[in-house]
Scaffold this motif. Structure first.
Motif, PDB file in Angstrom:
ATOM      1  N   TRP A 103      41.711  39.120  45.983  1.00  0.00           N
ATOM      2  CA  TRP A 103      41.017  37.983  46.609  1.00  0.00           C
ATOM      3  C   TRP A 103      39.544  37.931  46.227  1.00  0.00           C
ATOM      4  CZ3 TRP A 103      36.879  39.333  49.673  1.00  0.00           C
ATOM      5  CH2 TRP A 103      36.826  40.663  50.106  1.00  0.00           C
ATOM      6  N   LEU A 104      38.981  39.042  45.775  1.00  0.00           N
ATOM      7  CA  LEU A 104      37.535  39.171  45.663  1.00  0.00           C
ATOM      8  C   LEU A 104      36.922  38.206  44.649  1.00  0.00           C
ATOM      9  CD1 LEU A 104      34.892  40.589  46.347  1.00  0.00           C
ATOM     10  CD2 LEU A 104      35.502  42.382  44.709  1.00  0.00           C
ATOM     11  N   GLY A 105      37.456  38.173  43.435  1.00  0.00           N
ATOM     12  CA  GLY A 105      36.846  37.371  42.376  1.00  0.00           C
ATOM     13  C   GLY A 105      36.780  35.898  42.708  1.00  0.00           C
ATOM     14  N   ILE A 106      37.717  35.411  43.502  1.00  0.00           N
ATOM     15  CA  ILE A 106      37.781  33.983  43.817  1.00  0.00           C
ATOM     16  C   ILE A 106      36.583  33.546  44.657  1.00  0.00           C
ATOM     17  CG2 ILE A 106      39.155  32.208  44.975  1.00  0.00           C
ATOM     18  CD1 ILE A 106      41.608  33.986  44.434  1.00  0.00           C
ATOM     19  N   PHE A 107      36.044  34.471  45.453  1.00  0.00           N
ATOM     20  CA  PHE A 107      35.014  34.079  46.420  1.00  0.00           C
ATOM     21  C   PHE A 107      33.617  34.565  46.053  1.00  0.00           C
ATOM     22  CE2 PHE A 107      39.048  34.368  48.790  1.00  0.00           C
ATOM     23  CZ  PHE A 107      39.180  33.022  49.081  1.00  0.00           C
ATOM     24  N   LEU A 108      33.449  35.130  44.872  1.00  0.00           N
ATOM     25  CA  LEU A 108      32.126  35.554  44.440  1.00  0.00           C
ATOM     26  C   LEU A 108      31.274  34.354  44.041  1.00  0.00           C
ATOM     27  CD1 LEU A 108      32.864  38.699  42.254  1.00  0.00           C
ATOM     28  CD2 LEU A 108      31.956  38.636  44.571  1.00  0.00           C
ATOM     29  N   MET A 109      29.971  34.464  44.295  1.00  0.00           N
ATOM     30  CA  MET A 109      28.977  33.483  43.827  1.00  0.00           C
ATOM     31  C   MET A 109      29.203  32.095  44.396  1.00  0.00           C
ATOM     32  SD  MET A 109      26.934  35.244  41.862  1.00  0.00           S
ATOM     33  CE  MET A 109      26.054  34.083  40.819  1.00  0.00           C
ATOM     34  N   ARG A 110      29.871  31.986  45.542  1.00  0.00           N
ATOM     35  CA  ARG A 110      30.064  30.656  46.138  1.00  0.00           C
ATOM     36  C   ARG A 110      28.852  30.243  46.970  1.00  0.00           C
ATOM     37  NH1 ARG A 110      35.375  29.530  49.328  1.00  0.00           N
ATOM     38  NH2 ARG A 110      34.192  30.730  50.852  1.00  0.00           N
ATOM     39  N   ASN A 111      28.183  31.223  47.549  1.00  0.00           N
ATOM     40  CA  ASN A 111      27.052  30.919  48.421  1.00  0.00           C
ATOM     41  C   ASN A 111      25.997  31.993  48.212  1.00  0.00           C
ATOM     42  OD1 ASN A 111      25.213  30.586  50.553  1.00  0.00           O
ATOM     43  ND2 ASN A 111      26.802  29.826  51.935  1.00  0.00           N
ATOM     44  N   THR A 112      25.055  31.711  47.340  1.00  0.00           N
ATOM     45  CA  THR A 112      24.085  32.745  46.980  1.00  0.00           C
ATOM     46  C   THR A 112      23.089  33.017  48.107  1.00  0.00           C
ATOM     47  OG1 THR A 112      22.748  31.043  45.882  1.00  0.00           O
ATOM     48  CG2 THR A 112      24.267  32.316  44.515  1.00  0.00           C
ATOM     49  N   THR A 145      28.139  35.067  30.271  1.00  0.00           N
ATOM     50  CA  THR A 145      29.391  35.190  29.523  1.00  0.00           C
ATOM     51  C   THR A 145      30.156  36.434  29.939  1.00  0.00           C
ATOM     52  OG1 THR A 145      28.441  34.036  27.616  1.00  0.00           O
ATOM     53  CG2 THR A 145      30.386  35.389  27.205  1.00  0.00           C
ATOM     54  N   LEU A 146      29.437  37.527  30.112  1.00  0.00           N
ATOM     55  CA  LEU A 146      30.076  38.782  30.496  1.00  0.00           C
ATOM     56  C   LEU A 146      30.711  38.671  31.878  1.00  0.00           C
ATOM     57  CD1 LEU A 146      30.500  41.675  29.495  1.00  0.00           C
ATOM     58  CD2 LEU A 146      28.358  42.301  30.630  1.00  0.00           C
ATOM     59  N   VAL A 147      29.963  38.129  32.833  1.00  0.00           N
ATOM     60  CA  VAL A 147      30.498  37.974  34.185  1.00  0.00           C
ATOM     61  C   VAL A 147      31.691  37.014  34.182  1.00  0.00           C
ATOM     62  CG1 VAL A 147      29.986  37.091  36.494  1.00  0.00           C
ATOM     63  CG2 VAL A 147      28.336  38.563  35.335  1.00  0.00           C
ATOM     64  N   GLY A 148      31.578  35.926  33.436  1.00  0.00           N
ATOM     65  CA  GLY A 148      32.687  34.977  33.363  1.00  0.00           C
ATOM     66  C   GLY A 148      33.945  35.611  32.798  1.00  0.00           C
ATOM     67  N   TYR A 149      33.784  36.448  31.775  1.00  0.00           N
ATOM     68  CA  TYR A 149      34.940  37.122  31.189  1.00  0.00           C
ATOM     69  C   TYR A 149      35.573  38.091  32.183  1.00  0.00           C
ATOM     70  CZ  TYR A 149      37.614  40.362  28.293  1.00  0.00           C
ATOM     71  OH  TYR A 149      38.617  41.158  27.779  1.00  0.00           O
ATOM     72  N   VAL A 150      34.746  38.931  32.812  1.00  0.00           N
ATOM     73  CA  VAL A 150      35.263  39.934  33.739  1.00  0.00           C
ATOM     74  C   VAL A 150      35.966  39.276  34.920  1.00  0.00           C
ATOM     75  CG1 VAL A 150      34.627  41.788  35.328  1.00  0.00           C
ATOM     76  CG2 VAL A 150      33.544  41.660  33.076  1.00  0.00           C
ATOM     77  N   VAL A 151      35.277  38.331  35.560  1.00  0.00           N
ATOM     78  CA  VAL A 151      35.846  37.703  36.760  1.00  0.00           C
ATOM     79  C   VAL A 151      37.068  36.859  36.400  1.00  0.00           C
ATOM     80  CG1 VAL A 151      35.401  36.073  38.635  1.00  0.00           C
ATOM     81  CG2 VAL A 151      33.635  37.716  37.966  1.00  0.00           C
ATOM     82  N   GLY A 152      36.958  36.077  35.319  1.00  0.00           N
ATOM     83  CA  GLY A 152      38.071  35.201  34.946  1.00  0.00           C
ATOM     84  C   GLY A 152      39.340  35.959  34.618  1.00  0.00           C
TER      85      GLY A 152
END
Length: 227
Positions: A103-112, A145-152
């Motif tokens: 569940w974690l990756g889906i809710f990261l960076m939604r509300n900084t 790019t790195l964060v997008g790759y890891v989370v995606g």
């Protein structure tokens, strides 16, 4: 005789968030209801609203709580003199945590505003990029790019198995072999790549694929920074 005054259950924001994380870990977002949370903590549903406005805020705080734990756990991964190696270790740690908690990756960076620990992790990665010979624009692009790759990829791999697999009764290895056999049966003139890689697909490991892709990204970053 006057009716007794009913006191609200006394919790704390930390207790509410920790209970929410436990429910998410056990059964995912669907299990996180205020009724289930109140039952776990003791008290009524209304007592939860003393601490959070609604489920969205609760999910944001739960994700940030876990990211705070990751920050502490990865503190020792910054000791290598090579910033690329530090980026690799941090990325692997993030990926592994998101697989452990789908569940974690889906809710990261939604509300900084609420997810300050997530911002700290983003900054921690950025500080490693700052040690490379890159412009600020290149640093930003590298970290995003790195964060997008890891989370995606973590979100994709952590998804529930396809219904075809569930219905098949096959083991994971048998299911991969079935798909590989489908690739082998394709016309080699129309699907040469699938024909050539069917054997590799049959025995591939998602974590190894993640690390291979991560190494490709970091090798490109090292080259961009002058080797």
């Amino acid at each position: 005789m006057p009716a007794p005054v009913r006191r609200r259950a006394s919790h704390s924001l930390e207790a509410v968030v920790e209970a929410a994380v436990a429910l998410l870990d056990e059964a995912g977002e669907g299990a996180l209801t205020f009724r289930a949370l109140a039952s776990r903590l003791g008290g009524g549903v209304g007592s939860i609203y003393w601490y959070v406005d609604g489920k969205d805020e609760l999910l944001d705080r739960a994700a940030d709580h876990v990211m705070g734990e990751v920050l502490v756990a990865t503190e020792q991964l910054l000791d290598d003199p090579d910033p690329i190696e530090n980026l690799r270790q941090l990325s692997v740690a993030l990926y592994d945590e998101m697989l452990r908690r789908p569940w974690l990756g889906i809710f990261l960076m939604r509300n900084t505003d609420l997810q300050t620990n997530t911002m700290r992790m983003f900054d921690r990665l950025g500080r490693q990029a700052m040690r490379l010979d890159l412009t600020p624009k290149q640093q930003m692009e590298a970290v995003m790019t790195l964060v997008g790759y890891v989370v995606g990829l973590a979100i994709d791999v952590a998804q529930p198995p396809p219904q075809e697999f569930v219905d098949s009764g096959l083991s994971p290895d048998e299911f991969l072999r079935m798909y590989a056999d489908r690739w082998r049966a394709l016309d080699p003139d129309e699907f040469p790549f699938l024909q050539q890689t069917a054997g590799e697909f049959e025995k591939h490991d998602d974590s190894e694929v993640f690390r291979a892709g991560l190494d490709l990204l970091l090798a490109g970053l090292r080259q961009q920074a002058g080797g």
